[in-house]
Design an enzyme around this catalytic site. Sequence first.
Site, PDB file in Angstrom:
ATOM      1  CB  ALA A  93      -2.212   5.874   3.391  1.00 23.25           C
ATOM      2  CB  CYS A  94      -0.026   6.655   7.432  1.00 21.21           C
ATOM      3  SG  CYS A  94       0.917   7.425   8.647  1.00 21.21           S
TER       4      CYS A  94
END
Length: 275
Positions: A115-116
């Site tokens: 996600a990041c």
Amino acid sequence: MGRKTTRRSVVTVDLSASPGSRRRQDELAAEEPLEIRVGKKPLAVTMRTPGDDIDLAMGFLLGEGVIGKSGDIVTAQLCAGTDTPNTYNVVDIVLDPHVPPPVTDLSRNFYTTSACGVCGKASIDAVRTKSLFDVTPDPMRVAAQTLVELPGKLRAAQRTFDRTGGLHAAGLFTAEGELLVLREDVGRHNAVDKVLGWALKEGRLPLAGHVLLVSGRASFELTQKAWMAGVPLLAAVSAPSTLAVELADEAGMTLVGFLREPRMNIYAGAQRVTF
């Protein structure tokens, strides 16, 4: 070797149908860890969709400022790892002797999720890597009509998304709207790393006169990655963040958000979009 999708038995519920549920096979996007090593020393672990792993690792090192051109790498290879059965979820990169090895400390934790890509960094100062390429003087001009057609071209090329519905995409386009390369991944930043790693491997850096389109939002990390590759125009089908806009301004980049035919918002560098 790694797989991009896998099938699983699921129960599908539809309260408007009779019967209300049924069991069927569903195709899922694969998510597996990839360990990136430099000179056999572990540097980073990212959760990604298997495929184009060497490009991903090279793009990651480019985005982190470890390398700036393909000549900075002597070898890049998939390694056996320790899994049984073997999944080859390790990439080892050997840098040219003139390239300083990456330094890791508590302020630069290189663990990332799908996600990041910068979740582990201790501060914005730690991730604001300076690019080797100045995009401010890039004279590229792109017609607004060309830009609004790009998301449709990107979506049409997303073969794995068609089967799973669970992947992000990044595509590199010419100013005339030709799609040069597309990569899909469970992680937005991984998809971008795969595209930029491909460009680095092909000797295309800096990416002057090109458009990088991402299927989600435009975050600080994606803007930085684009800048590190010399991309003058980053476009996203969703919203940008405040830091993404600030960095685009600082770098002299054009940043387009909410790119959905027939509309877009230009948050920085509007002079590159013609009407």
